[in-house]
Design an enzyme around this catalytic site. Structure first.
Site, PDB file in Angstrom:
ATOM      1  N   THR A  94      19.488  11.582 -42.423  1.00 30.28           N
ATOM      2  CA  THR A  94      20.410  11.957 -40.989  1.00 30.28           C
ATOM      3  C   THR A  94      19.428  12.391 -39.969  1.00 30.28           C
ATOM      4  OG1 THR A  94      22.274  11.204 -41.986  1.00 30.28           O
ATOM      5  CG2 THR A  94      22.301  11.866 -39.988  1.00 30.28           C
ATOM      6  N   LYS A 140      20.886  29.000 -64.650  1.00 30.88           N
ATOM      7  CA  LYS A 140      21.196  29.110 -63.068  1.00 30.88           C
ATOM      8  C   LYS A 140      22.992  28.468 -63.332  1.00 30.88           C
ATOM      9  CE  LYS A 140      23.461  28.917 -59.288  1.00 30.88           C
ATOM     10  NZ  LYS A 140      23.531  28.187 -58.506  1.00 30.88           N
ATOM     11  N   VAL A 190      18.794  18.688 -51.906  1.00 28.70           N
ATOM     12  CA  VAL A 190      20.080  17.226 -51.297  1.00 28.70           C
ATOM     13  C   VAL A 190      21.015  17.688 -52.228  1.00 28.70           C
ATOM     14  CG1 VAL A 190      18.493  15.908 -50.392  1.00 28.70           C
ATOM     15  CG2 VAL A 190      19.074  15.082 -52.544  1.00 28.70           C
ATOM     16  N   LYS A 204      33.245  22.518 -59.799  1.00 32.10           N
ATOM     17  CA  LYS A 204      32.022  21.325 -58.742  1.00 32.10           C
ATOM     18  C   LYS A 204      31.367  21.178 -60.252  1.00 32.10           C
ATOM     19  CE  LYS A 204      31.153  22.295 -53.941  1.00 32.10           C
ATOM     20  NZ  LYS A 204      29.862  22.345 -53.562  1.00 32.10           N
ATOM     21  N   SER A 245      21.370  31.329 -56.210  1.00 33.37           N
ATOM     22  CA  SER A 245      22.207  31.493 -55.732  1.00 33.37           C
ATOM     23  C   SER A 245      22.800  32.342 -55.010  1.00 33.37           C
ATOM     24  CB  SER A 245      22.990  32.580 -57.773  1.00 33.37           C
ATOM     25  OG  SER A 245      24.583  32.868 -57.530  1.00 33.37           O
ATOM     26  N   GLY A 246      23.957  32.655 -54.584  1.00 38.88           N
ATOM     27  CA  GLY A 246      24.448  33.860 -53.229  1.00 38.88           C
ATOM     28  C   GLY A 246      24.671  32.583 -52.300  1.00 38.88           C
ATOM     29  N   GLU A 275      29.715  33.893 -63.819  1.00 40.60           N
ATOM     30  CA  GLU A 275      30.864  33.664 -62.669  1.00 40.60           C
ATOM     31  C   GLU A 275      32.115  32.913 -62.705  1.00 40.60           C
ATOM     32  OE1 GLU A 275      28.497  31.678 -59.309  1.00 40.60           O
ATOM     33  OE2 GLU A 275      30.403  30.778 -58.315  1.00 40.60           O
ATOM     34  N   HIS A 331      24.460  32.084 -64.928  1.00 40.77           N
ATOM     35  CA  HIS A 331      24.929  33.039 -64.206  1.00 40.77           C
ATOM     36  C   HIS A 331      26.404  32.048 -63.837  1.00 40.77           C
ATOM     37  CE1 HIS A 331      25.579  32.905 -59.768  1.00 40.77           C
ATOM     38  NE2 HIS A 331      25.517  34.095 -60.395  1.00 40.77           N
ATOM     39  N   ASN A 332      26.409  30.917 -63.061  1.00 44.02           N
ATOM     40  CA  ASN A 332      27.706  30.262 -62.854  1.00 44.02           C
ATOM     41  C   ASN A 332      29.322  30.242 -64.256  1.00 44.02           C
ATOM     42  OD1 ASN A 332      26.748  29.832 -60.909  1.00 44.02           O
ATOM     43  ND2 ASN A 332      26.883  27.800 -60.290  1.00 44.02           N
ATOM     44  N   ASN A 391      22.175  22.431 -56.929  1.00 41.23           N
ATOM     45  CA  ASN A 391      22.247  22.937 -59.049  1.00 41.23           C
ATOM     46  C   ASN A 391      22.506  21.332 -59.536  1.00 41.23           C
ATOM     47  OD1 ASN A 391      23.191  25.321 -58.616  1.00 41.23           O
ATOM     48  ND2 ASN A 391      25.376  24.763 -57.505  1.00 41.23           N
ATOM     49  N   ARG A 417      41.098  26.656 -65.342  1.00 44.07           N
ATOM     50  CA  ARG A 417      40.944  25.835 -64.248  1.00 44.07           C
ATOM     51  C   ARG A 417      42.270  24.472 -63.821  1.00 44.07           C
ATOM     52  NH1 ARG A 417      36.161  27.161 -59.863  1.00 44.07           N
ATOM     53  NH2 ARG A 417      35.653  29.682 -60.795  1.00 44.07           N
TER      54      ARG A 417
HETATM   55  P1  NBP Z   1      24.996  18.826 -50.561  1.00 45.66           P
HETATM   56  O1  NBP Z   1      25.546  18.183 -51.760  1.00 45.66           O
HETATM   57  O2  NBP Z   1      26.707  18.530 -49.468  1.00 45.66           O
HETATM   58  O3  NBP Z   1      24.577  17.663 -49.634  1.00 45.66           O
HETATM   59  C1  NBP Z   1      24.045  17.053 -48.538  1.00 45.66           C
HETATM   60  C2  NBP Z   1      22.272  16.994 -48.628  1.00 45.66           C
HETATM   61  O4  NBP Z   1      22.119  15.589 -49.129  1.00 45.66           O
HETATM   62  C3  NBP Z   1      22.738  16.199 -47.050  1.00 45.66           C
HETATM   63  O5  NBP Z   1      21.263  16.603 -46.352  1.00 45.66           O
HETATM   64  C4  NBP Z   1      23.119  14.218 -47.113  1.00 45.66           C
HETATM   65  O6  NBP Z   1      21.438  14.058 -46.242  1.00 45.66           O
HETATM   66  C5  NBP Z   1      21.709  14.763 -48.536  1.00 45.66           C
HETATM   67  N1  NBP Z   1      21.615  13.005 -48.942  1.00 45.66           N
HETATM   68  C6  NBP Z   1      22.604  12.939 -49.792  1.00 45.66           C
HETATM   69 BR1  NBP Z   1      24.252  13.547 -49.541  1.00 45.66          BR
HETATM   70  N2  NBP Z   1      22.344  11.563 -50.350  1.00 45.66           N
HETATM   71  C7  NBP Z   1      21.424  11.185 -50.216  1.00 45.66           C
HETATM   72  C8  NBP Z   1      20.088  10.693 -50.143  1.00 45.66           C
HETATM   73  N3  NBP Z   1      20.568   9.363 -51.202  1.00 45.66           N
HETATM   74  N4  NBP Z   1      18.739  10.176 -50.352  1.00 45.66           N
HETATM   75  C9  NBP Z   1      18.248  11.812 -49.318  1.00 45.66           C
HETATM   76  N5  NBP Z   1      19.356  11.963 -48.716  1.00 45.66           N
HETATM   77  C10 NBP Z   1      20.641  12.544 -49.878  1.00 45.66           C
HETATM   78  O7  NBP Z   1      24.409  20.095 -49.810  1.00 45.66           O
HETATM   79  P2  NBP Z   1      24.206  21.456 -49.696  1.00 45.66           P
HETATM   80  O8  NBP Z   1      25.856  22.030 -49.846  1.00 45.66           O
HETATM   81  O9  NBP Z   1      23.731  22.153 -48.820  1.00 45.66           O
HETATM   82  O10 NBP Z   1      23.715  21.404 -51.320  1.00 45.66           O
HETATM   83  C11 NBP Z   1      22.283  21.411 -52.007  1.00 45.66           C
HETATM   84  C12 NBP Z   1      22.084  21.281 -52.764  1.00 45.66           C
HETATM   85  O11 NBP Z   1      22.671  23.426 -53.058  1.00 45.66           O
HETATM   86  C13 NBP Z   1      23.220  21.005 -53.915  1.00 45.66           C
HETATM   87  O12 NBP Z   1      22.773  20.645 -55.092  1.00 45.66           O
HETATM   88  C14 NBP Z   1      24.319  22.040 -54.503  1.00 45.66           C
HETATM   89  O13 NBP Z   1      25.424  21.803 -55.319  1.00 45.66           O
HETATM   90  C15 NBP Z   1      23.818  23.084 -54.320  1.00 45.66           C
HETATM   91  N6  NBP Z   1      24.452  24.648 -53.697  1.00 45.66           N
HETATM   92  C16 NBP Z   1      24.062  25.378 -53.803  1.00 45.66           C
HETATM   93  C17 NBP Z   1      24.698  26.588 -53.820  1.00 45.66           C
HETATM   94  C18 NBP Z   1      24.654  28.083 -53.974  1.00 45.66           C
HETATM   95  O14 NBP Z   1      24.681  29.082 -54.290  1.00 45.66           O
HETATM   96  N7  NBP Z   1      23.098  27.906 -54.936  1.00 45.66           N
HETATM   97  C19 NBP Z   1      26.204  26.268 -52.609  1.00 45.66           C
HETATM   98  C20 NBP Z   1      26.011  25.582 -52.675  1.00 45.66           C
HETATM   99  C21 NBP Z   1      25.292  24.346 -53.140  1.00 45.66           C
HETATM  100  P3  NBP Z   1      22.412  13.536 -44.884  1.00 45.66           P
HETATM  101  O15 NBP Z   1      22.576  14.602 -43.785  1.00 45.66           O
HETATM  102  O16 NBP Z   1      21.472  11.850 -44.644  1.00 45.66           O
HETATM  103  O17 NBP Z   1      23.960  12.555 -45.660  1.00 45.66           O
END
Ligand code: NBP
Length: 474
Positions: free
Chosen positions: A34, A182, A74, A260, A128-129, A189, A185-186, A102, A287
């Site tokens: 988008t 990772k 994504v 999650k 992570s972070g 956590e 790690h979770n 993730n 949980r």
């Molecule tokens: P989200 O997990 O909420 O995903 C949203 C993104 O995915 C948007 O850019 C959305 O596009 C895109 N998307 C989806 Br939904 N379906 C799609 C498809 N079929 N084709 C193309 N794009 C698609 O985003 P986030 O919270 O930024 O997390 C991203 C990743 O990082 C996840 O794997 C999440 O588990 C991980 N994560 C990690 C941490 C951490 O601490 N490491 C924290 C939070 C998340 P759109 O804008 O067009 O809808």
């Protein structure tokens, strides 16, 4: 100018990683399904570095220098496969697709194998972070081929957290190793948070210490061996007062913990590897129990506690601190044990000292303790973290307090699933004879599952339904 890396998926994590890369001097091509997210990033943050906004994957790929590096950020699961499918026809051999979400490590293994057949590198990266870490320096756990790390590693190391100039990023191992580490790690956590919760519950329910006072206790604990990000923020959350009601913030929050999935994955993997990862498992179950609203409500009027009034031990607060520390050590030991077993199972050469070292900053479980864990694996390479002399002695010092706390909690009917299961694990490990011998006897009687003897090699079965004589099977 061609971009050094492209990022597709610009929700909070992708946008922050893209900004982190740009702030570190890389030219970053941007794409999101988008377009509004790409526009928003450019509008708010274009002054932070060099960005090339694009409106399609074709345009994104066209904006990249070769070999191309495309970071996919994504939602984990089917969206990752969908984006890979769209990207593959646009790429050439030696290009690299990076999945820093993730993802489940088995998905990463599958994707890596499929893309390797096409001459493409697929790198599953554990990050992570949270969103703050993604922007300012996360802990980064890359898997994939060593060759891909040569091209990608310097960039990831640069944007990662650093401790004394050393990046919290290192190549973990092939295919899904980064996502596996990772995931563990979770899992740790989850256990870290659960033991903090158990300490909080005991301080309040057994000792009557209100959250504001607990906040000061946690802040004090954060100065010692428990010093860690999660203890630090526990002090902050416990000290927070709800503006609407004037009550402690935690008293206005519904007591059902969300999840999650990475904790559940850790436990499923532990079960598949046949490991006693009880601390993490009990955290996931805690949980789950917290979310059983209807049953919890019915139990309030149906089930009786018959608690045993108990005088609190002297220095109860210090006892709880020690029980928390000992239980935390067990969770780390169990998590690291998973890495050892997984390395054998999946043919990874995991470096435990390095992994502990890159959890020292940037990630959620960052803790002082990780410096000592790193040192233990550098120097002694113990079969179990608890066997390293420094930890064997630390846990020995904590055992009396740990037993008093668990006994008190049991008498008072306060659930402490990780404090108690960690102590059971510790005692189980130490026990010279376990009741597993009886389990083997039962299994042999009802299912002819056989057993080994302590005195003679071989596999045996007793003819339970006949004259109870013993026959050797091999
Ligand atoms: P989200 O997990 O909420 O995903 C949203 C993104 O995915 C948007 O850019 C959305 O596009 C895109 N998307 C989806 Br939904 N379906 C799609 C498809 N079929 N084709 C193309 N794009 C698609 O985003 P986030 O919270 O930024 O997390 C991203 C990743 O990082 C996840 O794997 C999440 O588990 C991980 N994560 C990690 C941490 C951490 O601490 N490491 C924290 C939070 C998340 P759109 O804008 O067009 O809808």
């Amino acid at each position: 100018m061609a971009a050094q890396i492209g990022v597709t998926g610009l929700a909070v994590m992708g946008a922050n990683l893209a900004r982190n890369l740009a702030r570190n001097g890389y030219t970053v091509a941007l794409h999101n399904r988008t377009k509004a997210r790409t526009d928003a990033l450019i509008e708010k943050h274009c002054d932070e570095g060099e960005f090339i906004p694009t409106e399609s994957l074709e345009e994104l790929v066209g904006a990249l220098e070769r070999p191309r590096r495309v970071l996919v950020m994504v939602k984990a699961g089917a969206p990752v496969d969908a984006v890979i499918e769209d990207l593959v026809p646009l790429l050439e051999p030696d290009d690299i697709i990076i999945d820093a979400g993730n993802s489940l490590f088995t998905d990463t293994r599958r994707r890596e194998a499929a893309l390797a057949e096409k001459g493409l590198h697929f790198v599953g990266v554990g990050v992570s972070g949270g969103e703050e870490g993604a922007l300012n320096g996360p802990s980064i756990m890359p898997g994939g081929s060593k060759q891909s790390y040569e091209s990608l590693g310097p960039m990831l190391e640069k944007i990662s957290a650093h401790v004394d100039g050393v990046p919290c990023c290192a190549w973990i191992g092939t295919d899904g190793a980064g996502h596996f580490v990772k995931m563990v790690h979770n899992g740790i956590e989850y256990a870290d948070m659960q033991v903090i919760g158990e300490a909080h519950d005991l301080l309040r329910s057994a000792a009557g210490i209100e959250p504001a006072e607990q906040s000061k206790i946690f802040a004090e604990w954060n100065k010692g061996e428990l010093s860690s990000f999660l203890i630090e923020i526990a002090a902050e959350v416990l000290g927070h007062v709800d503006a609407k009601t004037g009550k402690p913030f935690i008293d206005v929050v519904v007591d059902s913990a969300g999840q999650k999935g990475t904790g559940r994955w850790t436990v499923i993997s532990a079960l598949e590897l046949g490991l006693p990862t009880s601390g993490i498992a009990e955290s996931v179950f805690a949980r789950a129990l917290s979310s059983q609203h209807a049953q919890r409500e019915e139990a309030q009027t149906t089930l009786v506690g018959n608690e045993i009034p108990t005088e609190l031990p002297d220095n109860f607060v210090e006892d709880v601190r020690q029980a928390l520390y000992a239980s935390k050590l067990v969770s780390y030991a169990q998590g690291l044990d998973m890495l050892v077993a997984a390395a054998k199972e999946y043919d990874w050469e995991l470096n435990l000292a390095e992994i502990a070292s890159l959890w020292r900053a940037g990630c959620i479980i960052r803790a002082e303790l990780l410096k000592d864990i790193t040192a233990a694996y550098q120097n002694e390479r113990p079969a179990n973290l608890l066997f390293a002399p420094a930890f064997a002695s630390a846990i020995a010092d904590a055992v009396p307090a740990w037993r008093r706390v668990v006994a008190t909690a049991v008498q008072l009917g306060i659930p402490v699933p990780v404090f108690s299961s960690s102590l059971a694990y510790y005692d189980g490990l130490r026990r010279d004879r376990l009741p597993a011998a009886l389990t083997q006897g039962l299994r042999d009687l009802f299912g002819a599952h056989t057993y080994n003897r302590v005195d003679v090699d071989g596999t045996f079965h007793t003819l339970w339904g006949e004259d109870k004589s013993e026959v050797q099977q091999d």
